[in-house]
Design a protein around this motif. Structure first.
Motif, PDB file in Angstrom:
ATOM      1  N   THR A 138       6.584  -8.909 -13.779  1.00  0.00           N
ATOM      2  CA  THR A 138       7.682  -9.856 -12.950  1.00  0.00           C
ATOM      3  C   THR A 138       7.451  -9.732 -11.416  1.00  0.00           C
ATOM      4  N   ASN A 139       6.935  -8.658 -10.971  1.00  0.00           N
ATOM      5  CA  ASN A 139       6.717  -8.585  -9.529  1.00  0.00           C
ATOM      6  C   ASN A 139       5.287  -9.253  -9.120  1.00  0.00           C
ATOM      7  N   LEU A 140       4.131  -8.822 -10.190  1.00  0.00           N
ATOM      8  CA  LEU A 140       3.000  -9.346  -9.766  1.00  0.00           C
ATOM      9  C   LEU A 140       2.892 -10.999  -9.557  1.00  0.00           C
ATOM     10  N   PHE A 141       3.767 -11.765 -10.474  1.00  0.00           N
ATOM     11  CA  PHE A 141       3.550 -12.985 -10.465  1.00  0.00           C
ATOM     12  C   PHE A 141       4.083 -13.563  -9.010  1.00  0.00           C
ATOM     13  N   ASN A 142       5.227 -12.727  -8.459  1.00  0.00           N
ATOM     14  CA  ASN A 142       5.558 -13.158  -7.401  1.00  0.00           C
ATOM     15  C   ASN A 142       4.524 -12.699  -6.367  1.00  0.00           C
ATOM     16  N   PHE A 143       4.024 -11.708  -6.379  1.00  0.00           N
ATOM     17  CA  PHE A 143       2.991 -11.236  -5.291  1.00  0.00           C
ATOM     18  C   PHE A 143       2.045 -12.338  -4.934  1.00  0.00           C
ATOM     19  N   MET A 144       1.491 -12.941  -6.150  1.00  0.00           N
ATOM     20  CA  MET A 144       0.292 -13.773  -6.438  1.00  0.00           C
ATOM     21  C   MET A 144       0.836 -15.374  -6.158  1.00  0.00           C
ATOM     22  N   ASP A 145       1.830 -15.418  -5.864  1.00  0.00           N
ATOM     23  CA  ASP A 145       2.294 -16.924  -5.561  1.00  0.00           C
ATOM     24  C   ASP A 145       2.383 -17.256  -4.021  1.00  0.00           C
ATOM     25  N   GLY A 146       1.054 -17.252  -3.574  1.00  0.00           N
ATOM     26  CA  GLY A 146       0.825 -17.335  -2.095  1.00  0.00           C
ATOM     27  C   GLY A 146      -0.144 -18.499  -1.878  1.00  0.00           C
ATOM     28  N   ALA A 147      -0.661 -19.184  -2.681  1.00  0.00           N
ATOM     29  CA  ALA A 147      -1.440 -20.262  -2.283  1.00  0.00           C
ATOM     30  C   ALA A 147      -1.268 -21.525  -3.269  1.00  0.00           C
ATOM     31  N   ASP A 148      -1.560 -22.545  -2.788  1.00  0.00           N
ATOM     32  CA  ASP A 148      -1.250 -24.047  -3.522  1.00  0.00           C
ATOM     33  C   ASP A 148      -1.915 -23.771  -4.931  1.00  0.00           C
ATOM     34  N   GLY A 149      -0.974 -24.295  -5.803  1.00  0.00           N
ATOM     35  CA  GLY A 149      -1.489 -24.384  -7.099  1.00  0.00           C
ATOM     36  C   GLY A 149      -1.778 -23.167  -8.152  1.00  0.00           C
ATOM     37  N   LEU A 150      -1.652 -22.041  -7.302  1.00  0.00           N
ATOM     38  CA  LEU A 150      -2.445 -20.962  -8.235  1.00  0.00           C
ATOM     39  C   LEU A 150      -1.379 -20.233  -9.123  1.00  0.00           C
ATOM     40  N   ALA A 151      -0.009 -20.053  -8.988  1.00  0.00           N
ATOM     41  CA  ALA A 151       0.834 -19.402  -9.658  1.00  0.00           C
ATOM     42  C   ALA A 151       1.257 -20.620 -10.901  1.00  0.00           C
ATOM     43  N   GLY A 152       1.183 -21.930 -10.418  1.00  0.00           N
ATOM     44  CA  GLY A 152       1.435 -22.862 -11.459  1.00  0.00           C
ATOM     45  C   GLY A 152       0.296 -22.954 -12.469  1.00  0.00           C
ATOM     46  N   GLY A 153      -0.798 -22.776 -11.873  1.00  0.00           N
ATOM     47  CA  GLY A 153      -2.038 -23.005 -12.797  1.00  0.00           C
ATOM     48  C   GLY A 153      -2.174 -21.609 -13.694  1.00  0.00           C
ATOM     49  N   MET A 154      -1.831 -20.537 -13.172  1.00  0.00           N
ATOM     50  CA  MET A 154      -1.922 -19.304 -14.158  1.00  0.00           C
ATOM     51  C   MET A 154      -0.835 -19.412 -15.089  1.00  0.00           C
ATOM     52  N   ALA A 155       0.586 -19.881 -15.030  1.00  0.00           N
ATOM     53  CA  ALA A 155       1.457 -20.256 -15.638  1.00  0.00           C
ATOM     54  C   ALA A 155       1.207 -21.312 -16.850  1.00  0.00           C
ATOM     55  N   MET A 156       0.470 -22.290 -16.577  1.00  0.00           N
ATOM     56  CA  MET A 156       0.204 -23.257 -17.298  1.00  0.00           C
ATOM     57  C   MET A 156      -0.631 -22.713 -18.355  1.00  0.00           C
ATOM     58  N   ILE A 157      -1.915 -22.206 -17.659  1.00  0.00           N
ATOM     59  CA  ILE A 157      -3.006 -21.951 -18.695  1.00  0.00           C
ATOM     60  C   ILE A 157      -2.574 -20.637 -19.530  1.00  0.00           C
ATOM     61  N   GLY A 158      -1.972 -19.556 -18.771  1.00  0.00           N
ATOM     62  CA  GLY A 158      -1.585 -18.471 -19.464  1.00  0.00           C
ATOM     63  C   GLY A 158      -0.556 -18.383 -20.564  1.00  0.00           C
ATOM     64  N   PHE A 159       0.496 -19.362 -20.418  1.00  0.00           N
ATOM     65  CA  PHE A 159       1.547 -19.696 -21.372  1.00  0.00           C
ATOM     66  C   PHE A 159       1.011 -20.500 -22.551  1.00  0.00           C
ATOM     67  N   ALA A 160       0.018 -21.411 -22.375  1.00  0.00           N
ATOM     68  CA  ALA A 160      -0.526 -22.377 -23.189  1.00  0.00           C
ATOM     69  C   ALA A 160      -1.237 -21.570 -24.308  1.00  0.00           C
ATOM     70  N   THR A 161      -1.968 -20.412 -23.677  1.00  0.00           N
ATOM     71  CA  THR A 161      -2.729 -19.558 -24.515  1.00  0.00           C
ATOM     72  C   THR A 161      -1.784 -18.768 -25.316  1.00  0.00           C
ATOM     73  N   LEU A 162      -0.664 -18.397 -24.980  1.00  0.00           N
ATOM     74  CA  LEU A 162       0.250 -17.622 -25.709  1.00  0.00           C
ATOM     75  C   LEU A 162       0.596 -18.602 -26.971  1.00  0.00           C
TER      76      LEU A 162
END
Length: 328
Positions: A138-162
């Motif tokens: 929960t917290n690390l996703f918030n920590f890593m949401d600090g550069a354009d496109g980074l958290a959105g890309g991790m969510a798209m690719i990570g959840f697609a994998t799941l």
């Protein structure tokens, strides 16, 4: 691709993109503007409305396909979104935010493996570790949401994998929920890919991190995958956030305060182009997620070997950044 999949993947992306476009033009755009300060990487006020649009696109579709434990998790994520929305407006202290994260993790764990559910949690230690894992995600996703496109890309690719992994294991409610989150993240990226016009805000990053942890754990208890699969799928965020946190703790710093010490932040401060950083991160995420899918079909020894290879790869990557990019 059959009808339910078309619906689950198209509607969240379209609704999220449209909702964010409307929010950008509403009064909330100014009310939730993230104004640059000494710890920011952006230079102009940017509205933190992306998470609200992403959740609006993902949650109704996800709830339509979810079973009871997944509905509970979505409800917990929605409650965290409300707390985080208040945090975006008024900056809540950690003494309020962290107990909310822990309470949501406990409820999610009970939904996954409570005594009346199909997948009982037999060990107090396992339950404690599960709560810690969800709170940390929960917290690390918030920590890593600090550069354009980074958290959105991790969510798209990570959840697609799941979604792919759950579908291959025939755990379809989990597959559809993860797929809806991945699709809505794609809609968000339409506004967040560098140069970003909106940010997720805590109201978006906190629920996404919570669901990454909760869905990953649900898949373990549902027999869709081992712990290695979600660990590898989200490892680019897990590795950076965990190593950075440990370094700050060892230096006696207040690790819960905002900073610019993450490895991705140091690359931005070293004047890496935002698009180059995002595309490089997507490539790393894609390879990590491919290894997660390979681990799903492998034995325990192979999974352990894959994890060791990634530990070495991240250590080499971070050491390279340490030597070439000074800390902020």
């Amino acid at each position: 691709m059959n009808g339910p999949w078309v619906f689950a993947l198209s509607v969240p992306a379209i609704v999220a993109f449209a909702a964010i476009a409307l929010l950008r033009r509403s009064s909330w755009s100014a009310r939730l503007a993230d104004r640059p300060n000494e710890r920011s990487l952006h230079t102009v006020p940017t509205p933190r409305v992306g998470g609200l649009g992403l959740l609006a696109g993902a949650f109704p579709v996800a709830a339509a396909f979810a079973d009871f434990p997944l509905v509970v998790m979505l409800g917990c994520a929605l409650a965290l979104a409300v707390v985080s929305f208040i945090d975006d407006r008024k900056s809540l202290p950690i003494q309020v935010r962290l107990p909310a994260h822990a309470a949501a993790a406990m409820v999610a764990l009970l939904a996954i493996g409570g005594p009346d559910m199909r997948h009982p949690v037999s060990s107090v230690v396992a339950a404690f570790l599960g709560i810690v894992a969800i709170v940390w995600m929960t917290n690390l996703f918030n920590f890593m949401d600090g550069a354009d496109g980074l958290a959105g890309g991790m969510a798209m690719i990570g959840f697609a994998t799941l979604a792919l992994a759950a579908g291959s294991a025939d755990v379809m409610p989990l597959a559809f929920v993860a797929g809806a989150l991945a699709a809505a993240s794609l809609g968000f990226l339409g506004h967040n890919f560098p140069p970003a016009r909106v940010f997720l805000g805590d109201a978006g990053s906190v629920p996404l991190g919570f669901l990454a942890g909760a869905l990953g754990l649900y898949g373990v208890f549902a027999g869709a995958w081992s712990v290695a699969v979600p660990l590898l799928a989200f490892s680019p965020f897990i590795a950076d956030a965990t190593v950075t946190l440990l370094r700050r703790v060892m230096r006696g710093e207040r690790f819960w305060q905002a900073h610019r010490g993450h490895y991705y932040q140091r690359l931005v401060l070293a004047r890496w182009p935002r698009r180059e950083l995002a595309l490089g991160a997507y490539a790393l995420m894609a390879v990590a997620c491919a290894s997660a899918l390979a681990a799903q079909r492998s034995g325990v020894n192979v999974q352990f070997g894959i994890i060791l290879v990634w530990v070495a790869a991240y250590a080499l990557l971070f050491l390279t950044i340490e030597r070439s990019k000074p800390a902020a």
